[in-house]
Design an enzyme around this catalytic site. Structure first.
Site, PDB file in Angstrom:
ATOM      1  N   TYR A 183       0.840  -1.199   0.000  1.00  0.00           N
ATOM      2  CA  TYR A 183       0.000   0.000   0.000  1.00  0.00           C
ATOM      3  C   TYR A 183       0.876   1.251   0.000  1.00  0.00           C
ATOM      4  O   TYR A 183       1.646   1.475   0.929  1.00  0.00           O
ATOM      5  CB  TYR A 183      -0.935  -0.013   1.210  1.00  0.00           C
ATOM      6  CG  TYR A 183      -1.958   1.090   1.144  1.00  0.00           C
ATOM      7  CD1 TYR A 183      -2.910   1.102   0.149  1.00  0.00           C
ATOM      8  CD2 TYR A 183      -1.950   2.122   2.064  1.00  0.00           C
ATOM      9  CE1 TYR A 183      -3.843   2.127   0.068  1.00  0.00           C
ATOM     10  CE2 TYR A 183      -2.889   3.150   1.996  1.00  0.00           C
ATOM     11  CZ  TYR A 183      -3.819   3.141   0.992  1.00  0.00           C
ATOM     12  OH  TYR A 183      -4.734   4.157   0.902  1.00  0.00           O
ATOM     13  N   LYS A 231     -12.374  -1.348   4.147  1.00  0.00           N
ATOM     14  CA  LYS A 231     -12.530  -2.231   2.987  1.00  0.00           C
ATOM     15  C   LYS A 231     -13.566  -3.327   3.290  1.00  0.00           C
ATOM     16  O   LYS A 231     -14.670  -3.005   3.676  1.00  0.00           O
ATOM     17  CB  LYS A 231     -11.156  -2.784   2.597  1.00  0.00           C
ATOM     18  CG  LYS A 231     -10.026  -1.742   2.633  1.00  0.00           C
ATOM     19  CD  LYS A 231     -10.137  -0.713   1.513  1.00  0.00           C
ATOM     20  CE  LYS A 231      -9.177   0.457   1.660  1.00  0.00           C
ATOM     21  NZ  LYS A 231      -7.758   0.147   1.738  1.00  0.00           N
TER      22      LYS A 231
END
Ligand SMILES: *Cc1c(COP(=O)(O)O)cnc(C)c1O
Length: 367
Positions: free
Chosen positions: A103, A196
């Site tokens: 990420y 998420k």
């Protein structure tokens, strides 16, 4: 005890309120900044909204149960959780390993804020994590890696970290605790974005830290109090509400991802596909050892950026969006964010639509 149950049972049990006749089964949110104090000046359980909240406690005990942790702490976002842990563990003079291919904003934070403080920041790819762990103080690993979906062998990495005295932190966002439990594989701390798949509706940001070492968790809680990156009570409540259906959603997402990966692999315009669940994926062996489910993300490569945009335009079901883990199937061309991937590389996040509808829609839209 709950370890013997399946994921949907565990999700539902984790969010159940206490059995009190006449009280709601689903707890309401508790929006509050200040609580009544007592005249004897003893410390009440709750005194101020930056240090505690009853809705946090419920969410945190649910997250701890799912991660197999003694304690979980909620944060205002995944980045708030990750950076709190890094500030606690990676002081000046320490060597910190962060994923070179994971990420991107974690890498940016380490480079822009920790390196200038004297932290020796080392960006390391998944393949070299174990070797790099040998000389590090703190290792932050991410698996499956967002967006390439390569897999890090967590057991092996944990053994290396343990033998060298390094602290292993695992970002469990992509898999969720319903797919893998890094603490049971030897990680010291789990960090994750609940924005998420765990909350899964694309309507809130949240993050958490989970672990079993009381001293680590106390330090992270202290950091949260002083830095103030807390989760709002309404978001905590929404996240808790979503967690009850996480088992059901994640199961469908993983099923859809497998079906989509199999179709994409055979499609003539698709150059390559990565999904840890594919038997011939380079990460499949390791994934089988450490993952209970292979996740709802599939990565693949088309000819160029235009081909990715055309796919979305022709599809009736795909949503063009970043983030992932929601109920809608979405597609993100990662090079637009600066990820080190080819121009035609796309990450698909599988939603909970009917499998046949999705696979035939995307197969047709690919042309
Ligand atoms: C999205 C994401 C984060 C950051 O989470 P936010 O909730 O957006 O702050 C961290 N790690 C991974 C792997 C992510 O996908």
């Amino acid at each position: 005890m709950t370890g013997q149950y399946g994921d949907s049972t565990r999700s539902v049990k984790a969010v159940a309120s206490e059995h009190v006749p006449g009280q709601p089964i689903a707890s309401p949110p508790v929006p509050v900044s200040a609580y009544h104090l007592s005249a004897d000046e003893s410390e009440p359980l709750d005194s101020y909204g930056r240090s505690s909240n009853p809705t946090w406690r419920q969410l945190e005990s649910a997250l701890a149960a799912l991660e197999g942790a003694t304690t979980a702490l909620s944060f205002g976002s995944g980045m708030a959780a990750i950076t709190a842990v890094l500030r606690v563990l990676a002081g000046p003079g320490t060597a910190l390993v962060v994923p070179a291919d994971g990420y991107y904003q974690v890498r940016r934070y380490a480079a822009e804020y920790l390196a200038p403080l004297g932290v020796d920041v080392r960006e390391v790819s998944a393949a070299d994590m174990c070797e790099a762990a040998g000389s590090a103080d703190v290792v932050l690993a991410e698996t499956p890696i967002n967006p390439t979906l390569d897999v890090v062998d967590l057991h092996r990495l944990a053994m290396t970290c343990r033998s060298r005295g390094a602290t292993l932190v695992v970002d469990n966002t992509a898999s969720t605790p319903l797919g893998q439990q890094p603490l049971s594989l030897g990680a010291d701390l789990v960090v994750a974005s609940a924005t998420k798949a765990l909350s899964g509706h694309g309507d809130l940001l949240a993050g958490y830290v989970a672990g079993n070492h009381p001293e680590h968790m106390a330090a992270v809680e202290r950091e949260r109090l002083l830095a103030g990156a807390i989760l709002g009570p309404f978001e905590a409540w929404l996240a808790l509400r979503s967690l009850g259906s996480a088992g059901l959603r994640v199961e469908r997402q993983c099923h859809n991802a497998m079906a989509m990966a199999l179709m994409l692999r055979e499609h003539p315009v698709v150059r390559s596909v990565r999904y840890p669940g594919l038997p011939d994926d380079p990460a499949h062996q390791v994934a089988c050892h450490q993952m209970k489910r292979f996740g709802g993300l599939v990565s693949f490569e088309l000819a160029d950026a235009d081909a990715v945009h055309r796919l979305v335009a022709r599809s009736n079901l795909l949503v063009a969006a970043t983030s992932f883990g929601g109920i809608h199937t979405s597609l993100d061309r990662r090079a637009r964010w600066g990820d080190p991937v080819p121009a035609g590389f796309a990450r698909m996040s599988l939603g909970i639509e009917d499998t046949d509808d999705l696979v035939s829609d995307v197969a047709t839209a690919l042309g």
